[in-house]
Motif scaffolding. Structure first.
Motif, mmCIF file in Angstrom:
data_model
loop_
_atom_site.group_PDB
_atom_site.id
_atom_site.type_symbol
_atom_site.label_atom_id
_atom_site.label_comp_id
_atom_site.label_asym_id
_atom_site.label_seq_id
_atom_site.Cartn_x
_atom_site.Cartn_y
_atom_site.Cartn_z
ATOM 1 N N CYS A 1 -9.167 0.832 1.336
ATOM 2 C CA CYS A 1 -10.458 0.146 1.416
ATOM 3 C C CYS A 1 -10.313 -1.280 0.854
ATOM 4 O O CYS A 1 -9.418 -1.554 0.070
ATOM 5 N N GLY A 2 -11.188 -2.149 1.249
ATOM 6 C CA GLY A 2 -11.060 -3.567 0.914
ATOM 7 C C GLY A 2 -11.668 -3.974 -0.402
ATOM 8 O O GLY A 2 -12.366 -4.978 -0.471
ATOM 9 N N PHE A 3 -11.443 -3.199 -1.441
ATOM 10 C CA PHE A 3 -11.958 -3.580 -2.759
ATOM 11 C C PHE A 3 -11.031 -3.015 -3.824
ATOM 12 O O PHE A 3 -10.203 -2.155 -3.545
ATOM 13 N N SER A 4 -11.184 -3.485 -5.040
ATOM 14 C CA SER A 4 -10.391 -2.982 -6.156
ATOM 15 C C SER A 4 -11.147 -1.890 -6.882
ATOM 16 O O SER A 4 -12.361 -1.771 -6.759
ATOM 17 N N GLU B 1 -6.464 6.253 3.421
ATOM 18 C CA GLU B 1 -7.303 5.090 3.735
ATOM 19 C C GLU B 1 -7.183 4.028 2.653
ATOM 20 O O GLU B 1 -7.177 4.336 1.460
ATOM 21 N N LYS C 1 -10.275 2.483 -3.891
ATOM 22 C CA LYS C 1 -9.498 1.543 -3.081
ATOM 23 C C LYS C 1 -8.576 2.317 -2.147
ATOM 24 O O LYS C 1 -8.397 1.956 -0.986
ATOM 25 N N TYR C 2 -7.979 3.392 -2.687
ATOM 26 C CA TYR C 2 -7.132 4.272 -1.895
ATOM 27 C C TYR C 2 -7.792 5.647 -1.844
ATOM 28 O O TYR C 2 -8.147 6.213 -2.879
ATOM 29 N N ASP D 1 0.828 -1.205 0.000
ATOM 30 C CA ASP D 1 0.000 0.000 0.000
ATOM 31 C C ASP D 1 0.868 1.263 0.000
ATOM 32 O O ASP D 1 0.542 2.252 -0.668
#
Length: 198
Positions: free
Chosen positions: A147-150, A145, A154-155, A111
């Motif tokens: 986040c848990g997805f593509s 942040e 996501k960012y 990340d």
């Protein structure tokens, strides 16, 4: 802050120049995060904040602080179980500073690399924020942040909180400047020519 204050050759100390540059960048961010207006067909409309330049300048502050710990004998205190991480190379490793006492995040290495790649390089060099990054004029903790997805979002960069984090990081940098610059490879590489800020 007067522009004339910066128009003379009083900069002989690298730490003074670096800190002043970061403080000027932070002031520019503060101005960029205020709502602005534009005139369209004779009417004033809200233009909103200047999120792109604000993000460029704040990621530059992160890069600057991290770069002064590159290959330094004195490494920043890494937070949240990341004590084994050292800033030992150029580029995305400068962004390891995000996981230190300076910014108090707990990002994974992938990340951190993503924020460097799409939030620093692509935005700064290509005026693009990438398919997965979103800039938001919000306050949030964490200010960067994951986040848990593509895909888009996501960012997320929460610009107002990022501003506060940069202000705090610069304050801490100033408190530690003597130790940082005594051990900074960057400080030793500053050119010996006289220059002036405009």
């Amino acid at each position: 802050m007067s522009v004339n204050r910066f128009n003379h050759n009083r900069h002989s100390c690298p730490s003074t120049m670096v800190i002043e540059a970061m403080e000027q960048n932070l002031l520019a961010v503060k101005l960029a995060l205020k709502n602005t207006t534009r005139v369209v067909n004779g009417s004033q409309n809200t233009f909103g904040i200047l999120g792109y330049p604000a993000a460029i300048l704040m990621f530059s502050i992160v890069d600057t602080i991290g770069s002064h710990f590159r290959k330094s004998k004195v490494q920043p205190l890494m937070m949240l179980g990341c004590n084994s991480v050292k800033i030992s190379a150029q580029g995305d490793q400068h962004f390891y500073i995000l996981n230190s006492e300076y910014f108090n995040l707990n990002l994974g290495k992938d990340d951190i690399k993503a924020f460097y790649k799409i939030g620093r390089n692509a935005l700064n060099h290509n005026s693009l924020i990438g398919e997965e990054l979103t800039l938001s004029a919000t306050y949030n903790n964490p200010f960067l942040e994951v986040c848990g997805f593509s895909g888009k979002g996501k960012y997320v960069v929460h610009l107002n909180s990022f501003y506060n984090a940069c202000a705090n990081a610069i304050t801490l940098f100033k408190l530690n400047k003597d130790t940082i610059f005594a051990n900074s490879i960057n400080a030793k590489m500053f050119p010996k020519t006289k220059g002036s800020a405009v």
